[in-house]
Design an enzyme around this catalytic site. Structure first.
Site, PDB file in Angstrom:
ATOM      1  N   CYS A  99       0.817  -1.238  -0.061  1.00  0.00           N
ATOM      2  CA  CYS A  99      -0.129  -0.080  -0.162  1.00  0.00           C
ATOM      3  C   CYS A  99       0.984   1.249   0.050  1.00  0.00           C
ATOM      4  O   CYS A  99       1.820   1.222   0.660  1.00  0.00           O
ATOM      5  CB  CYS A  99      -0.887  -0.066   1.351  1.00  0.00           C
ATOM      6  SG  CYS A  99      -1.785   1.372   1.359  1.00  0.00           S
ATOM      7  N   HIS A 141      -9.202  -4.001  -1.311  1.00  0.00           N
ATOM      8  CA  HIS A 141      -8.333  -3.335  -0.658  1.00  0.00           C
ATOM      9  C   HIS A 141      -8.763  -1.733  -0.910  1.00  0.00           C
ATOM     10  O   HIS A 141      -8.526  -1.115   0.454  1.00  0.00           O
ATOM     11  CB  HIS A 141      -6.915  -3.368  -1.227  1.00  0.00           C
ATOM     12  CG  HIS A 141      -5.829  -2.703  -0.716  1.00  0.00           C
ATOM     13  ND1 HIS A 141      -4.601  -3.174  -0.114  1.00  0.00           N
ATOM     14  CD2 HIS A 141      -5.562  -1.361  -0.917  1.00  0.00           C
ATOM     15  CE1 HIS A 141      -3.733  -2.284   0.053  1.00  0.00           C
ATOM     16  NE2 HIS A 141      -4.177  -0.974  -0.178  1.00  0.00           N
ATOM     17  N   GLU A 142      -9.033  -1.329  -1.935  1.00  0.00           N
ATOM     18  CA  GLU A 142      -9.321   0.167  -2.193  1.00  0.00           C
ATOM     19  C   GLU A 142     -10.630   0.327  -1.355  1.00  0.00           C
ATOM     20  O   GLU A 142     -10.585   1.613  -0.763  1.00  0.00           O
ATOM     21  CB  GLU A 142      -9.413   0.384  -3.570  1.00  0.00           C
ATOM     22  CG  GLU A 142      -7.964   0.281  -4.380  1.00  0.00           C
ATOM     23  CD  GLU A 142      -6.911   0.864  -3.730  1.00  0.00           C
ATOM     24  OE1 GLU A 142      -7.074   1.955  -3.119  1.00  0.00           O
ATOM     25  OE2 GLU A 142      -5.900   0.402  -3.701  1.00  0.00           O
ATOM     26  N   HIS A 145      -9.949   1.148   2.358  1.00  0.00           N
ATOM     27  CA  HIS A 145      -9.518   2.396   2.539  1.00  0.00           C
ATOM     28  C   HIS A 145     -10.578   3.386   2.886  1.00  0.00           C
ATOM     29  O   HIS A 145     -10.691   4.271   3.486  1.00  0.00           O
ATOM     30  CB  HIS A 145      -8.589   3.132   1.217  1.00  0.00           C
ATOM     31  CG  HIS A 145      -7.292   2.602   1.299  1.00  0.00           C
ATOM     32  ND1 HIS A 145      -6.394   2.937   2.376  1.00  0.00           N
ATOM     33  CD2 HIS A 145      -6.485   1.790   0.414  1.00  0.00           C
ATOM     34  CE1 HIS A 145      -4.994   2.671   2.162  1.00  0.00           C
ATOM     35  NE2 HIS A 145      -5.004   1.964   0.745  1.00  0.00           N
TER      36      HIS A 145
HETATM   37 NI    NI Z   1      -3.653   1.054  -0.128  1.00  0.00          NI
END
Ligand code: NI
Length: 191
Positions: A99, A141-142, A145
């Site tokens: 990341c 993953h995004e 966030h």
């Molecule tokens: Ni990331």
């Protein structure tokens, strides 16, 4: 404008929905893509697959995802607004993730094999994406966030799950007790 890193609290907030695409949102998207391209110029062995708005300190539900993950020369990104996970399927797979907001640390992170995602394009169209493999992992993953979640949260306490790149670009295990367990940048609440 630069990519913010742990333990910046802006990485830990739940971002707000984008209701219409105005110039401010367009500027955010432009900056996100530019930051991905600038970052990878300085990182020989890595590619920026995607970025989420909070990584530039923007409190909005926006991600940009590269349309060709295998070709570093091809720097085109697709912006997605308000992406949501509709459903995940398949068995749990473990693979490496990094990341831009967690410098120099990689993890072997569990994720479901497949994900169905709903989002809006910048033209206001609704899109549905059936993703598997690296794309499913990237989208999950995004979207994490946007909810203040980082990949390191999924592997907290797992001594054999942390890696770093050596100077040849190979992933090598990190000494968990020495470098991770008491790292206040990664886990500020630990005592
Ligand atoms: Ni990331």
């Amino acid at each position: 404008m630069n990519i913010i890193t742990t333990p910046d609290p802006r990485l830990r907030t739940k971002c707000k929905k984008v209701n219409h695409v105005d110039d401010e949102v367009k500027d955010m998207i432009k900056n996100m893509i530019q930051n991905c391209l600038d970052w990878e110029k300085e990182h020989e062995f890595e590619i920026s697959a995607a970025l989420a708005a909070p990584q530039l300190g923007y409190d909005r539900r926006i991600i940009v995802v590269r349309d060709d993950m295998d070709d570093k020369e091809h720097g085109t990104f697709i912006p997605l607004l308000n992406p949501e996970v509709i459903k995940t399927e398949g068995k749990t797979l473990y693979d490496y993730e990094g990341c831009l907001s967690v410098p120099n640390i990689y993890g072997k992170v569990p994720r479901p094999a497949k994900a169905r995602i709903k989002a809006q394009t910048i033209d206001g169209q609704e899109v549905r994406i059936k993703a598997d493999g690296f794309l499913a992992r990237t989208l999950l993953h995004e979207i994490d966030h946007l909810n203040g979640i980082l990949f390191i949260d999924h592997i907290k306490g797992q001594k054999d799950a942390f890696y770093r790149l050596d100077n040849k670009g190979d992933l090598v295990p990190v000494d968990y007790d020495k470098e991770i367990a008491n790292n206040k940048d990664l886990y500020p609440d630990e005592d």
